[in-house]
Design a protein around this motif. Structure first.
Motif, PDB file in Angstrom:
ATOM      1  N   VAL A  72       0.841  -1.205   0.000  1.00  0.00           N
ATOM      2  CA  VAL A  72       0.000   0.000   0.000  1.00  0.00           C
ATOM      3  C   VAL A  72       0.872   1.251   0.000  1.00  0.00           C
ATOM      4  O   VAL A  72       0.613   2.218  -0.733  1.00  0.00           O
ATOM      5  N   ARG A  73       1.925   1.242   0.807  1.00  0.00           N
ATOM      6  CA  ARG A  73       2.811   2.408   0.893  1.00  0.00           C
ATOM      7  C   ARG A  73       3.456   2.705  -0.461  1.00  0.00           C
ATOM      8  O   ARG A  73       3.513   3.862  -0.897  1.00  0.00           O
ATOM      9  N   ILE A  74       3.909   1.665  -1.149  1.00  0.00           N
ATOM     10  CA  ILE A  74       4.545   1.851  -2.459  1.00  0.00           C
ATOM     11  C   ILE A  74       3.523   2.357  -3.481  1.00  0.00           C
ATOM     12  O   ILE A  74       3.811   3.264  -4.276  1.00  0.00           O
ATOM     13  N   MET A  75       2.327   1.784  -3.471  1.00  0.00           N
ATOM     14  CA  MET A  75       1.286   2.250  -4.396  1.00  0.00           C
ATOM     15  C   MET A  75       0.972   3.720  -4.151  1.00  0.00           C
ATOM     16  O   MET A  75       0.819   4.508  -5.095  1.00  0.00           O
ATOM     17  N   GLU A  76       0.887   4.103  -2.891  1.00  0.00           N
ATOM     18  CA  GLU A  76       0.577   5.497  -2.564  1.00  0.00           C
ATOM     19  C   GLU A  76       1.684   6.435  -3.035  1.00  0.00           C
ATOM     20  O   GLU A  76       1.409   7.522  -3.568  1.00  0.00           O
ATOM     21  N   GLN A  77       2.927   6.014  -2.857  1.00  0.00           N
ATOM     22  CA  GLN A  77       4.053   6.848  -3.285  1.00  0.00           C
ATOM     23  C   GLN A  77       4.050   7.045  -4.799  1.00  0.00           C
ATOM     24  O   GLN A  77       4.205   8.174  -5.293  1.00  0.00           O
ATOM     25  N   LEU A  93       1.564   6.564  -7.021  1.00  0.00           N
ATOM     26  CA  LEU A  93       0.377   7.272  -7.510  1.00  0.00           C
ATOM     27  C   LEU A  93       0.444   8.757  -7.169  1.00  0.00           C
ATOM     28  O   LEU A  93       0.007   9.607  -7.954  1.00  0.00           O
ATOM     29  N   SER A  94       0.991   9.071  -6.003  1.00  0.00           N
ATOM     30  CA  SER A  94       1.128  10.480  -5.614  1.00  0.00           C
ATOM     31  C   SER A  94       2.006  11.233  -6.612  1.00  0.00           C
ATOM     32  O   SER A  94       1.742  12.396  -6.945  1.00  0.00           O
ATOM     33  N   LYS A  95       3.054  10.570  -7.100  1.00  0.00           N
ATOM     34  CA  LYS A  95       3.941  11.198  -8.086  1.00  0.00           C
ATOM     35  C   LYS A  95       3.171  11.546  -9.362  1.00  0.00           C
ATOM     36  O   LYS A  95       3.324  12.635  -9.920  1.00  0.00           O
ATOM     37  N   ARG A  96       2.340  10.615  -9.834  1.00  0.00           N
ATOM     38  CA  ARG A  96       1.620  10.831 -11.095  1.00  0.00           C
ATOM     39  C   ARG A  96       0.461  11.811 -10.941  1.00  0.00           C
ATOM     40  O   ARG A  96       0.193  12.615 -11.835  1.00  0.00           O
TER      41      ARG A  96
END
Length: 200
Positions: free
Chosen positions: A62-67, A69-72
């Motif tokens: 979840v943490r990696i997905m959030e990081q 997606l936040s960039k995009r």
């Protein structure tokens, strides 16, 4: 701002490079981006595939997905993985949460009111003891009768038809105290309260 669907597609490969395990990769391949609202990116997994959902709900995933997606997306993003792959599934989850929150708030309010009423009964219970202790000639029937009606007035201020079981137990405790002081049956005292409050 980039479309949420495009943001997901652009992020998947980067996410895969940072996670390990065939199960996580498989889950990412079957995951469906559902919506992005109020800072939450909703990812859906088929209701028939709870194992895949479990892989994507791992904290590090979840943490990696959030990081990524936040960039995009260009803003802080929270990821939520749900059962179901359509917007209707997400709307149903939100409705259920709203109902649960409302019921919890109502229960908390009822408990708060119940505690407040219980505290009031405790105050009356103690007040009756203090007032009886100050009486002179308390052995005289007329003095006890006057005290009984004073207690009836105190109870009448709190009594109501919608009292909870706990309220009724506290009320009964007060009736028993009045009865012990005045040597009058509790049922008779309760009937005086009912008459006083117009319930009979």
């Amino acid at each position: 701002m980039i479309d949420f669907y495009d943001a997901w597609n652009a992020s998947v490969d980067s996410i895969k490079k940072q996670v390990t395990g065939v199960g996580v990769w498989t889950a990412l391949n079957v995951a469906i981006p559902i919506t992005f609202e109020d800072g939450t990116f909703v990812v859906g997994i088929s209701e028939n595939d709870p194992e895949a959902r479990g892989h994507l709900q791992l904290l590090n995933v979840v943490r990696i997905m959030e990081q990524e997606l936040s960039k995009r997306i260009g803003r802080a993003t929270k990821v939520e993985v749900i059962d179901g792959i359509t917007i209707n599934h997400w709307e149903a989850i939100k409705r259920k949460r709203t109902t649960t929150e409302r019921l919890s708030a109502e229960a908390a309010e009822r408990e708060k009111k119940s505690k407040k009423v219980a505290s009031s009964w405790d105050k009356i219970y103690d007040q009756m003891a203090r007032e009886f202790g100050k009486l002179t000639h308390k052995g005289l029937p007329q003095v006890r009768a006057k005290f009984m009606h004073r207690c009836v007035d105190l109870c009448s201020d709190l009594i109501n038809p919608g009292m909870s079981d706990e309220d009724n137990r506290n009320y009964a405790r007060c009736l028993e105290r009045i009865s012990s002081y005045t040597e009058v049956p509790t049922a008779y005292i309760a009937s005086l309260v009912l008459i006083k409050t117009g319930q009979v």
